[in-house]
Design a protein around this motif. Sequence first.
Motif, short mmCIF file in Angstrom:
data_model
loop_
_atom_site.label_atom_id
_atom_site.label_comp_id
_atom_site.label_asym_id
_atom_site.label_seq_id
_atom_site.Cartn_x
_atom_site.Cartn_y
_atom_site.Cartn_z
N LEU A 56 -33.11 -52.52 14.79
CA LEU A 56 -34.33 -51.95 15.37
C LEU A 56 -35.30 -51.49 14.29
N LEU A 57 -34.76 -50.97 13.19
CA LEU A 57 -35.61 -50.55 12.08
C LEU A 57 -36.35 -51.73 11.47
N VAL A 58 -35.64 -52.84 11.30
CA VAL A 58 -36.28 -54.05 10.76
C VAL A 58 -37.37 -54.55 11.70
N LEU A 59 -37.09 -54.52 13.00
CA LEU A 59 -38.10 -54.94 13.98
C LEU A 59 -39.31 -54.01 13.98
N PHE A 60 -39.05 -52.72 13.84
CA PHE A 60 -40.14 -51.74 13.79
C PHE A 60 -41.03 -51.98 12.56
N LEU A 61 -40.40 -52.21 11.41
CA LEU A 61 -41.16 -52.48 10.19
C LEU A 61 -41.94 -53.78 10.29
N LYS A 74 -43.11 -55.04 13.06
CA LYS A 74 -44.23 -54.79 13.97
C LYS A 74 -45.35 -54.03 13.27
N GLN A 75 -44.98 -53.12 12.36
CA GLN A 75 -45.98 -52.31 11.68
C GLN A 75 -46.65 -53.05 10.52
N THR A 76 -45.89 -53.88 9.81
CA THR A 76 -46.41 -54.51 8.59
C THR A 76 -46.63 -56.01 8.71
N GLY A 77 -45.98 -56.63 9.69
CA GLY A 77 -46.07 -58.08 9.80
C GLY A 77 -45.15 -58.80 8.83
N ILE A 78 -44.30 -58.05 8.14
CA ILE A 78 -43.37 -58.63 7.16
C ILE A 78 -41.94 -58.48 7.69
N LEU A 79 -41.23 -59.59 7.76
CA LEU A 79 -39.83 -59.54 8.17
C LEU A 79 -38.98 -59.39 6.92
N PHE A 80 -38.54 -58.18 6.65
CA PHE A 80 -37.81 -57.89 5.41
C PHE A 80 -36.42 -58.54 5.41
N PHE A 81 -35.79 -58.60 6.56
CA PHE A 81 -34.46 -59.19 6.65
C PHE A 81 -34.36 -60.02 7.93
N GLU A 82 -33.53 -61.04 7.88
CA GLU A 82 -33.19 -61.78 9.10
C GLU A 82 -32.26 -60.91 9.94
N ILE A 83 -32.60 -60.70 11.20
CA ILE A 83 -31.78 -59.83 12.04
C ILE A 83 -30.77 -60.61 12.88
N ALA A 84 -30.83 -61.94 12.81
CA ALA A 84 -29.86 -62.77 13.52
C ALA A 84 -29.87 -64.16 12.91
N SER A 85 -28.73 -64.82 13.00
CA SER A 85 -28.64 -66.19 12.52
C SER A 85 -29.09 -67.15 13.61
N VAL A 86 -30.04 -68.01 13.27
CA VAL A 86 -30.55 -69.00 14.21
C VAL A 86 -30.61 -70.35 13.51
N ASP A 87 -29.86 -71.32 14.03
CA ASP A 87 -29.81 -72.66 13.45
C ASP A 87 -29.46 -72.57 11.96
N MET A 88 -30.38 -73.02 11.10
CA MET A 88 -30.12 -73.05 9.66
C MET A 88 -30.49 -71.74 8.96
N GLU A 89 -31.17 -70.86 9.67
CA GLU A 89 -31.56 -69.57 9.09
C GLU A 89 -30.45 -68.56 9.34
N ARG A 90 -29.77 -68.20 8.27
CA ARG A 90 -28.62 -67.31 8.40
C ARG A 90 -28.98 -65.90 7.96
N ALA A 91 -28.53 -64.95 8.74
CA ALA A 91 -28.67 -63.55 8.33
C ALA A 91 -27.57 -63.25 7.32
N PHE A 92 -27.95 -62.69 6.19
CA PHE A 92 -26.95 -62.37 5.17
C PHE A 92 -27.14 -60.97 4.59
N LEU A 93 -28.32 -60.69 4.05
CA LEU A 93 -28.54 -59.42 3.36
C LEU A 93 -28.36 -58.22 4.30
N LEU A 94 -28.96 -58.29 5.47
CA LEU A 94 -28.84 -57.16 6.40
C LEU A 94 -27.41 -56.96 6.88
N PRO A 95 -26.68 -58.02 7.26
CA PRO A 95 -25.26 -57.81 7.60
C PRO A 95 -24.45 -57.18 6.48
N VAL A 96 -24.71 -57.60 5.24
CA VAL A 96 -23.99 -57.02 4.10
C VAL A 96 -24.31 -55.53 3.96
#
Length: 221
Positions: free
Chosen positions: A66-71, A73-95
Amino acid sequence: MFPYLWEPITYSLLVLFSAFLLASFLSILLTILTMLFSKKNRNRIKFMFYLFESVPDVLVILSAQLLVLFLYKQTGILFFEIASVDMERAFLLPVLVLAILPTVQLFRMSILSFEIEERKDYVTLAQSIGLGKLVIVTFHILRNAVISVFFQSKKTIWFMLSNLFVLELLFNIAGITRFLMSTLQPKMFTIAVLSIFIPLFVFYTVGEIVLSKKANKGEEI
């Protein structure tokens, strides 16, 4: 059969070990910093960490997403992938998320070991010859306490494994724990379990050998 398992195995182990190493580093760093405070302030810091340890892992994961989504929404920058979709894997945030509660657990273990070492004679001797607190904690107490912390960290690894399933579910990661919950084939299940156990066994065996050689077993300066 094994090539089919290789990808989820390596991905899950990479997340697990990355989170564990991060948690270990942060817990030791926080312990060293905490040891520099007076005992009164040290107890306050420990109390705050003990309270945080009771936070459910699901709440930590959802709060981070939720924090990543909030940021975003506020900045337009997705700092971390919040879920793995197809070839885009979430890694940094899960770690990062997987490392939060283990950091608190390891901090609790390490601060206890550090305080036990602090009461020993070699620390008193080091203080009497004028060594600073940071030097004593970093170069003398640390190397004596680290073995105990490493052995106790086995409990933390099993705790992280239990959280790994929830993590992979909420981040949509096709990892080994989700595979274990879905497969009914005995061979596949056995291989998957061994793929987790063997790397952990090797890691702790090598770690014990290295620490036994490098760390100071006595109470020397």
